[in-house]
Design a protein around this motif. Structure first.
Motif, mmCIF file in Angstrom:
data_model
loop_
_atom_site.group_PDB
_atom_site.id
_atom_site.type_symbol
_atom_site.label_atom_id
_atom_site.label_comp_id
_atom_site.label_asym_id
_atom_site.label_seq_id
_atom_site.Cartn_x
_atom_site.Cartn_y
_atom_site.Cartn_z
ATOM 1 N N ASP A 29 -18.957 12.527 -38.750
ATOM 2 C CA ASP A 29 -17.512 13.126 -38.760
ATOM 3 C C ASP A 29 -17.130 13.340 -37.307
ATOM 4 O O ASP A 29 -17.844 13.174 -36.564
ATOM 5 C CB ASP A 29 -17.903 14.638 -38.993
ATOM 6 N N ASP A 30 -15.736 12.993 -37.250
ATOM 7 C CA ASP A 30 -15.123 13.077 -36.047
ATOM 8 C C ASP A 30 -13.580 13.870 -36.425
ATOM 9 O O ASP A 30 -13.354 14.197 -37.628
ATOM 10 C CB ASP A 30 -15.145 11.838 -35.471
ATOM 11 N N ASP A 31 -12.855 14.078 -35.351
ATOM 12 C CA ASP A 31 -11.556 14.763 -35.370
ATOM 13 C C ASP A 31 -10.328 13.639 -35.434
ATOM 14 O O ASP A 31 -9.391 14.183 -35.352
ATOM 15 C CB ASP A 31 -11.534 15.723 -34.204
ATOM 16 N N THR A 32 -10.670 12.435 -35.666
ATOM 17 C CA THR A 32 -9.711 11.411 -35.675
ATOM 18 C C THR A 32 -8.831 11.671 -37.018
ATOM 19 O O THR A 32 -9.260 12.405 -37.921
ATOM 20 C CB THR A 32 -10.352 9.863 -35.485
ATOM 21 N N LYS A 33 -7.532 11.140 -37.126
ATOM 22 C CA LYS A 33 -6.760 11.048 -38.225
ATOM 23 C C LYS A 33 -7.943 10.346 -39.388
ATOM 24 O O LYS A 33 -7.962 11.174 -40.457
ATOM 25 C CB LYS A 33 -5.634 10.349 -38.104
ATOM 26 N N PRO A 60 -18.094 1.230 -37.986
ATOM 27 C CA PRO A 60 -17.419 2.070 -37.091
ATOM 28 C C PRO A 60 -16.160 1.179 -36.735
ATOM 29 O O PRO A 60 -16.162 0.049 -36.509
ATOM 30 C CB PRO A 60 -18.239 2.649 -35.881
ATOM 31 N N ALA A 61 -15.086 2.020 -36.257
ATOM 32 C CA ALA A 61 -14.014 1.351 -35.994
ATOM 33 C C ALA A 61 -14.254 0.556 -34.334
ATOM 34 O O ALA A 61 -13.228 -0.304 -34.409
ATOM 35 C CB ALA A 61 -12.875 2.512 -35.482
ATOM 36 N N ASP A 62 -15.116 0.728 -33.611
ATOM 37 C CA ASP A 62 -15.375 -0.074 -32.425
ATOM 38 C C ASP A 62 -16.254 -1.200 -32.865
ATOM 39 O O ASP A 62 -16.616 -2.055 -31.809
ATOM 40 C CB ASP A 62 -15.727 0.727 -31.533
ATOM 41 N N ASP A 63 -16.676 -1.517 -33.982
ATOM 42 C CA ASP A 63 -17.409 -2.569 -34.290
ATOM 43 C C ASP A 63 -16.522 -3.897 -34.205
ATOM 44 O O ASP A 63 -15.216 -3.910 -34.367
ATOM 45 C CB ASP A 63 -17.842 -2.612 -35.729
ATOM 46 N N GLU A 64 -17.142 -5.138 -34.023
ATOM 47 C CA GLU A 64 -16.165 -6.106 -33.602
ATOM 48 C C GLU A 64 -15.609 -6.600 -35.089
ATOM 49 O O GLU A 64 -14.535 -7.349 -34.853
ATOM 50 C CB GLU A 64 -17.344 -7.410 -33.201
ATOM 51 N N MET A 95 -9.465 11.952 -43.112
ATOM 52 C CA MET A 95 -9.475 11.774 -44.450
ATOM 53 C C MET A 95 -10.914 11.457 -45.136
ATOM 54 O O MET A 95 -11.231 11.865 -46.396
ATOM 55 C CB MET A 95 -8.909 10.154 -44.509
ATOM 56 N N ARG A 96 -12.100 11.077 -44.080
ATOM 57 C CA ARG A 96 -13.163 10.869 -44.656
ATOM 58 C C ARG A 96 -13.983 12.521 -45.238
ATOM 59 O O ARG A 96 -14.371 12.394 -45.973
ATOM 60 C CB ARG A 96 -14.179 10.273 -43.488
ATOM 61 N N GLN A 148 1.226 11.595 -38.900
ATOM 62 C CA GLN A 148 2.492 11.081 -39.100
ATOM 63 C C GLN A 148 2.757 10.373 -37.557
ATOM 64 O O GLN A 148 3.176 9.175 -37.702
ATOM 65 C CB GLN A 148 3.835 12.212 -39.152
ATOM 66 N N GLU A 149 2.771 11.137 -36.637
ATOM 67 C CA GLU A 149 2.993 10.557 -35.310
ATOM 68 C C GLU A 149 1.722 9.290 -34.937
ATOM 69 O O GLU A 149 2.416 8.418 -34.437
ATOM 70 C CB GLU A 149 2.756 11.375 -34.112
ATOM 71 N N SER A 150 0.664 9.449 -35.313
ATOM 72 C CA SER A 150 -0.261 8.281 -34.901
ATOM 73 C C SER A 150 -0.121 7.211 -35.769
ATOM 74 O O SER A 150 -0.447 6.136 -35.321
ATOM 75 C CB SER A 150 -1.650 8.867 -35.050
ATOM 76 N N SER A 151 0.571 7.372 -37.016
ATOM 77 C CA SER A 151 0.735 5.938 -37.821
ATOM 78 C C SER A 151 1.881 5.232 -37.424
ATOM 79 O O SER A 151 2.203 4.133 -37.927
ATOM 80 C CB SER A 151 0.881 6.443 -39.256
ATOM 81 N N ASN A 152 2.872 5.728 -36.560
ATOM 82 C CA ASN A 152 4.076 5.165 -36.401
ATOM 83 C C ASN A 152 3.912 3.743 -35.616
ATOM 84 O O ASN A 152 4.630 2.759 -35.708
ATOM 85 C CB ASN A 152 4.794 6.033 -35.212
ATOM 86 N N HIS A 153 2.700 3.797 -34.823
ATOM 87 C CA HIS A 153 2.629 2.518 -34.183
ATOM 88 C C HIS A 153 2.297 1.362 -35.012
ATOM 89 O O HIS A 153 2.101 0.245 -34.735
ATOM 90 C CB HIS A 153 1.391 2.575 -33.198
ATOM 91 N N LEU A 154 1.767 1.731 -36.481
ATOM 92 C CA LEU A 154 1.327 0.651 -37.313
ATOM 93 C C LEU A 154 2.722 0.032 -37.833
ATOM 94 O O LEU A 154 2.861 -1.145 -38.450
ATOM 95 C CB LEU A 154 0.819 1.364 -38.636
#
Length: 419
Positions: free
Chosen positions: A106-110, A387-391, A114-115, A29-35
């Motif tokens: 696997d990671d602990d991000t939001k 990955p999310a840090d890919d260009e 989901m994944r 919830q909180e992390s998606s507010n910036h969207l």
């Protein structure tokens, strides 16, 4: 094949909240507010939220043994009546599109939550789907249509072996292999279906099982004959102007040849030529996206929606885009397409895909189309495997070719090729 502006008023935050299981909602919830800040577009968050929304009903129900019970059975007005094939359609097609995303570590991000959630549901669901005692036992043995959708499931396993195949228990693996081999009692039609048999057999080769070399060779030889030039294949003996070069032909031909060349069954040059032709085809595909993010509504199976861009998505995933097409312009173009496609009515009230194009209108569906068929739409989400840090994700938005052309800006001229 023989068988076959939504987000405008809803915030991404609200969509993600609605999609996620209860245990994941609070943390997102909180992390998606910036969207919600239009000055900070987050294409990846939009893509992941949309893909999760699309996948969750299929694999939540399959994991619970309630797919047959709960999945709607909406059909074209001219549907040919084969209800028992729609469930494998949904599972195979959905899996093929989400596989690269689930292959990320696997990671602990939001997003990671989901994944992890979907991956667990997939693994449990596949065990149910090949268990003859389970109410969601999938049909691989009756009708011809399972040839198609077993191939998409095999493609998913090839795209994410460590995430989706290797963790399966031995009993489930043996059952999957048995079901795939049972498909040999039926022969594919003389068109793109040849590649469904080929990629399923290539997967069996990849995992060390006995495979049908003759069937694979037959498919490869036909597509040598069916190449018409400039990156396009004929779908069988006669050419059809539609999106089957992307729905099926280029992705499955290239990936089949990759497996065969890796195992020394065909020359590497065969794979390289097929890839070269796919790269030429995606130049056309990218140019079909209008400045507004629409594309020509041509050919059959148009209700497969943005699955029409699988070939472009795959080339972006494997980082082989032609030099004049940047990752950022592909991301920007495909995001625009998705925001046009996923309008009000594309999902029903329980987040199942409906029959239609941009919205719900089953009258445009083909005679082989039902609810399960619609999950071909997952196939343009393949770049989520980057990955999310890919260009592809971090670069600033860029205009795609037609947007440049129609705004009076410079763009590269186009010429045919002879290979």
């Amino acid at each position: 094949m023989q068988r076959r502006k939504f987000i405008g008023s809803a915030s991404i935050a609200g969509i993600i909240t609605a999609m996620l299981p209860g245990s994941l909602v609070a943390s997102n919830q909180e992390s998606s507010n910036h969207l919600l800040d239009a000055k900070k577009p987050n294409d990846r968050a939009y893509w992941t939220g949309m893909l999760y929304r699309m996948m969750n009903p299929v694999f939540s129900n399959l994991a619970n043994g309630t797919l047959v019970k709960n999945m709607p059975f909406e059909v074209s007005p001219s549907y040919d009546g084969r209800k028992n094939v729609t469930y494998l359609e949904a599972v195979g097609r959905a899996a093929a599109g989400m596989a690269p995303w689930l292959a990320l570590p696997d990671d602990d991000t939001k997003e990671g939550q989901m994944r992890k959630d979907l991956k667990a549901k997939f693994l449990k669901g596949i065990a149910n789907g090949v268990d003859p005692s389970n109410p969601d036992y999938l049909n691989f043995t009756k009708e011809y249509q399972p040839i198609v959708d077993a191939a998409y499931l095999a493609h998913a396993f090839l795209r994410a072996p460590k995430a989706l195949w290797e963790p399966l228990d031995d009993t489930t693996k043996k059952r999957v292999v048995k079901e795939f081999k049972a498909l040999r009692t039926r022969k594919p039609w003389n068109n793109n279906w040849q590649l469904f048999t080929a990629i399923t057999e290539a997967f069996l080769l990849e995992i060390g099982e006995e495979w049908d070399k003759e069937a694979v060779d037959r498919a490869l030889n036909k597509f040598k004959d069916w190449y018409v030039g400039d990156g396009w294949y004929s779908d069988g003996p006669n050419f059809s102007f539609d999106y089957y070069n992307s729905f099926v032909i280029h992705p499955m031909l290239v990936d089949t040849l990759k497996v065969l060349s890796d195992h020394g069954k065909v020359p590497v040059a065969d794979y390289e030529l097929a890839l070269k032709r796919m790269l030429r085809y995606v130049v056309h595909l990218e140019r079909m996206i209008s400045p507004e993010g629409t594309y020509p509504v041509i050919g059959r199976s148009i209700t497969y929606r943005n699955g029409a861009f699988q070939a472009l998505a795959q080339v972006a995933l494997i980082k082989k885009l032609p030099e004049d097409i940047s990752p950022a312009q592909v991301r920007s173009a495909l995001t625009a397409v998705k925001k046009n496609i996923f309008q009000k009515g594309t999902f029903d009230k329980n987040d199942w895909l409906t029959l239609g194009f941009c919205g719900h209108h089953p009258d445009v569906a083909d005679y082989y189309s039902s609810t399960g068929s619609m999950y071909m739409a997952s196939l343009s989400f393949l770049p989520l495997g980057l990955p999310a840090d890919d260009e592809f994700w971090t670069s600033d938005p860029e205009e795609w070719t037609s947007k440049k052309a129609w705004s009076g800006k410079s763009f590269k001229k186009d010429y045919h090729v002879d290979y």
